[in-house]
Design a protein around this motif. Structure first.
Motif, PDB file in Angstrom:
ATOM      1  N   ASN A 180      39.136  27.121  24.720  1.00  0.00           N
ATOM      2  CA  ASN A 180      39.908  26.391  25.736  1.00  0.00           C
ATOM      3  C   ASN A 180      39.924  27.146  27.067  1.00  0.00           C
ATOM      4  N   THR A 181      38.740  27.647  27.460  1.00  0.00           N
ATOM      5  CA  THR A 181      38.625  28.377  28.726  1.00  0.00           C
ATOM      6  C   THR A 181      37.506  27.798  29.598  1.00  0.00           C
ATOM      7  N   THR A 182      37.240  26.513  29.433  1.00  0.00           N
ATOM      8  CA  THR A 182      36.162  25.902  30.215  1.00  0.00           C
ATOM      9  C   THR A 182      36.496  25.852  31.702  1.00  0.00           C
ATOM     10  N   VAL A 183      37.778  25.811  32.020  1.00  0.00           N
ATOM     11  CA  VAL A 183      38.211  25.757  33.422  1.00  0.00           C
ATOM     12  C   VAL A 183      38.953  27.049  33.742  1.00  0.00           C
ATOM     13  N   THR A 184      38.444  27.801  34.717  1.00  0.00           N
ATOM     14  CA  THR A 184      39.105  29.027  35.150  1.00  0.00           C
ATOM     15  C   THR A 184      40.211  28.684  36.142  1.00  0.00           C
ATOM     16  N   PRO A 185      41.416  29.224  35.990  1.00  0.00           N
ATOM     17  CA  PRO A 185      42.489  28.937  36.953  1.00  0.00           C
ATOM     18  C   PRO A 185      42.051  29.225  38.389  1.00  0.00           C
ATOM     19  N   ALA A 186      42.423  28.324  39.302  1.00  0.00           N
ATOM     20  CA  ALA A 186      42.028  28.479  40.706  1.00  0.00           C
ATOM     21  C   ALA A 186      42.579  29.766  41.305  1.00  0.00           C
ATOM     22  N   ASP A 187      43.708  30.226  40.820  1.00  0.00           N
ATOM     23  CA  ASP A 187      44.316  31.442  41.363  1.00  0.00           C
ATOM     24  C   ASP A 187      43.996  32.672  40.507  1.00  0.00           C
ATOM     25  N   TRP A 188      42.861  32.642  39.806  1.00  0.00           N
ATOM     26  CA  TRP A 188      42.520  33.764  38.930  1.00  0.00           C
ATOM     27  C   TRP A 188      42.457  35.074  39.695  1.00  0.00           C
ATOM     28  N   ARG A 189      43.063  36.077  39.145  1.00  0.00           N
ATOM     29  CA  ARG A 189      42.989  37.439  39.644  1.00  0.00           C
ATOM     30  C   ARG A 189      42.806  38.356  38.440  1.00  0.00           C
ATOM     31  N   LEU A 190      42.057  39.417  38.640  1.00  0.00           N
ATOM     32  CA  LEU A 190      42.020  40.462  37.627  1.00  0.00           C
ATOM     33  C   LEU A 190      43.205  41.381  37.879  1.00  0.00           C
ATOM     34  N   ARG A 191      44.077  41.497  36.907  1.00  0.00           N
ATOM     35  CA  ARG A 191      45.224  42.386  37.020  1.00  0.00           C
ATOM     36  C   ARG A 191      44.940  43.666  36.251  1.00  0.00           C
ATOM     37  N   VAL A 192      45.141  44.801  36.931  1.00  0.00           N
ATOM     38  CA  VAL A 192      44.975  46.101  36.305  1.00  0.00           C
ATOM     39  C   VAL A 192      46.320  46.804  36.338  1.00  0.00           C
ATOM     40  N   ASP A 193      46.923  46.995  35.181  1.00  0.00           N
ATOM     41  CA  ASP A 193      48.246  47.613  35.078  1.00  0.00           C
ATOM     42  C   ASP A 193      48.112  49.075  34.684  1.00  0.00           C
ATOM     43  N   GLY A 194      48.800  49.933  35.411  1.00  0.00           N
ATOM     44  CA  GLY A 194      48.814  51.364  35.162  1.00  0.00           C
ATOM     45  C   GLY A 194      49.854  52.004  36.043  1.00  0.00           C
ATOM     46  N   PRO A 195      49.782  53.300  36.268  1.00  0.00           N
ATOM     47  CA  PRO A 195      50.730  53.953  37.181  1.00  0.00           C
ATOM     48  C   PRO A 195      50.705  53.351  38.583  1.00  0.00           C
ATOM     49  N   GLN A 196      49.535  52.837  38.989  1.00  0.00           N
ATOM     50  CA  GLN A 196      49.400  52.198  40.303  1.00  0.00           C
ATOM     51  C   GLN A 196      48.765  50.819  40.114  1.00  0.00           C
ATOM     52  N   PRO A 197      49.543  49.833  39.681  1.00  0.00           N
ATOM     53  CA  PRO A 197      48.971  48.519  39.363  1.00  0.00           C
ATOM     54  C   PRO A 197      48.458  47.797  40.608  1.00  0.00           C
ATOM     55  N   TYR A 198      47.485  46.927  40.374  1.00  0.00           N
ATOM     56  CA  TYR A 198      46.947  46.134  41.479  1.00  0.00           C
ATOM     57  C   TYR A 198      46.246  44.897  40.914  1.00  0.00           C
ATOM     58  N   GLU A 199      45.875  44.001  41.816  1.00  0.00           N
ATOM     59  CA  GLU A 199      45.134  42.802  41.453  1.00  0.00           C
ATOM     60  C   GLU A 199      43.927  42.664  42.363  1.00  0.00           C
ATOM     61  N   LEU A 200      42.871  42.012  41.840  1.00  0.00           N
ATOM     62  CA  LEU A 200      41.651  41.791  42.605  1.00  0.00           C
ATOM     63  C   LEU A 200      41.183  40.357  42.434  1.00  0.00           C
ATOM     64  N   THR A 201      40.778  39.745  43.532  1.00  0.00           N
ATOM     65  CA  THR A 201      40.131  38.449  43.462  1.00  0.00           C
ATOM     66  C   THR A 201      38.661  38.648  43.105  1.00  0.00           C
ATOM     67  N   MET A 202      37.961  37.570  42.838  1.00  0.00           N
ATOM     68  CA  MET A 202      36.539  37.686  42.548  1.00  0.00           C
ATOM     69  C   MET A 202      35.790  38.260  43.749  1.00  0.00           C
ATOM     70  N   ALA A 203      36.137  37.828  44.939  1.00  0.00           N
ATOM     71  CA  ALA A 203      35.468  38.357  46.130  1.00  0.00           C
ATOM     72  C   ALA A 203      35.691  39.860  46.258  1.00  0.00           C
ATOM     73  N   GLN A 204      36.879  40.328  45.952  1.00  0.00           N
ATOM     74  CA  GLN A 204      37.160  41.762  46.022  1.00  0.00           C
ATOM     75  C   GLN A 204      36.418  42.531  44.933  1.00  0.00           C
ATOM     76  N   LEU A 205      36.295  41.939  43.755  1.00  0.00           N
ATOM     77  CA  LEU A 205      35.512  42.578  42.696  1.00  0.00           C
ATOM     78  C   LEU A 205      34.051  42.723  43.104  1.00  0.00           C
ATOM     79  N   LEU A 206      33.510  41.676  43.694  1.00  0.00           N
ATOM     80  CA  LEU A 206      32.113  41.705  44.109  1.00  0.00           C
ATOM     81  C   LEU A 206      31.884  42.678  45.249  1.00  0.00           C
ATOM     82  N   ALA A 207      32.922  42.977  46.007  1.00  0.00           N
ATOM     83  CA  ALA A 207      32.795  43.922  47.119  1.00  0.00           C
ATOM     84  C   ALA A 207      32.806  45.369  46.647  1.00  0.00           C
TER      85      ALA A 207
END
Length: 365
Positions: A229-256
């Motif tokens: 049930n993952t045929t449609v990726t959420p329009a607001d998808w972000r990769l979330r990385v949780d740790g001592p300094q959490p952050y999120e990245l969009t696809m464009a930021q990942l590709l950069a």
């Protein structure tokens, strides 16, 4: 048993011992490689942080051997049972308490082996017509079958030793012919199925359920996006990385971010494997940005709402390996939904079920 029944000259110890040696070797390889696969999928706490990420093709080789030896054991077990089945019809069925216990042990051993090999074969086909969980049941049946086999060998030790060497009994033309047929059968089922793991046997893969070089983006697909049930990726998808300094990245930021390439196999527990060129961001770089220490494990969460491998934990040895990627492309093309878009994990020496697709979150633990 009626006189004149089961009169074949091949119902004799020497034939049984020869076939039993081949069967025992196949079952030993199958058990040891299966045990390794179980440990990699569900490692005990004391071993979890000591699993190696190399050799890169380690799991590909061991799981391939597991399935190859398991398939080869099927005709060998059939031949072994044929050589001894007159004993199943002995009368009286139990001559003493010890004899009754011995026959009970053999019954448990044979039934366990038959169920183990039958369910393992259906697992290769991804068909589960039973109500119990396959992996856990397969694991414990393997211990039961192996223990029963060792006890059986110990009990029959004197007879096995007596007929182990060639020349211990007169040669029989029928025995040679029978053993030749069994050998050809075992080789035939191996050669016509092993190509899903062994590249140079790929053209002979007539009976394996899949060809590893055929599929979307040049790779087979075990679990599709529709099933997850993952045929449609959420329009607001972000990769979330949780740790001592959490952050999120969009696809464009990942590709950069700096992109790296890894040539790694994806190896499925069903026995197939295929190498591919993956590209993406190194997992260790993403964790370092979150302030994770080099010894940290990482928990990976998929967009998949359900499924036994929706959440996966990766030991530090894998997370810090420079070949381990949050892959965005495979074989030069953007991941498709079935291959884990928007991002998936690819790491060396890992079962395919742990190469998480549709990644949404990395969490330092």
């Amino acid at each position: 048993m009626r006189e004149g029944t089961f009169t074949s000259a091949l119902h004799e110890p020497r034939t049984t011992v020869v076939v039993g040696r081949w069967l025992g070797a196949a079952l030993l390889v199958c058990f040891l490689t299966g045990l390794l696969s179980h440990v990699l999928q569900q490692p005990p706490t004391w071993l979890r942080d000591h699993l190696p990420s190399h050799p890169v093709n380690g799991y590909r080789v061991t799981q391939g051997l597991h399935v190859i030896s398991g398939i080869a054991a099927i005709p060998l077990l059939g031949a072994k049972l044929w050589t001894v089945y007159p004993n199943l019809f002995e009368w009286p069925p139990a001559r003493s308490v010890l004899h009754a216990l011995e026959r009970l042990g053999i019954a448990i051993l044979v039934s366990t082996m038959l169920v183990e090999l039958f369910t393992g074969l259906l697992n290769i086909l991804e068909w589960y017509p039973w109500p119990f969980p396959f992996r856990q049941t397969h694991f414990w049946l393997a211990w039961l079958a192996t223990g029963g086999l060792l006890l059986h060998v110990a009990a029959k030790g004197p007879m096995i030793g007596q007929h182990w060497r060639r020349g211990s009994v007169p040669a029989l033309r029928q025995r040679r012919a029978f053993l030749g047929v069994v050998t050809v059968a075992a080789i035939a089922v191996t050669v016509t199925t092993a190509g899903q793991t062994v590249p140079w046997l790929r053209r002979l893969t007539l009976f394996a359920p899949r060809r590893p070089d055929i599929g979307e983006l040049g790779l087979p697909i075990t679990r599709t996006a529709a099933q997850a049930n993952t045929t449609v990726t959420p329009a607001d998808w972000r990769l979330r990385v949780d740790g001592p300094q959490p952050y999120e990245l969009t696809m464009a930021q990942l590709l950069a971010l700096p992109q790296y390439d890894s040539h790694l196999p994806i190896s499925c527990v069903e026995g197939w494997s295929a190498s591919a060129h993956w590209s993406g961001v190194r997992v260790r770089d993403l964790l370092a940005r979150a302030g994770a220490p080099p010894t940290a494990r990482v928990r990976v969460t998929s967009l998949e709402a359900n499924g036994p491998y929706r959440i996966m934990e990766m030991p530090a040895a894998y997370a810090q390996d420079p070949l381990t990627l949050l892959a965005l492309r495979v074989n030069g093309r953007v991941l498709t939904a079935d291959h884990g878009y928007p991002a998936r994990i690819i790491a060396p020496n890992r079962p395919g079920v742990l190469q998480t697709k549709w990644v949404a979150r990395l969490e330092v633990i």
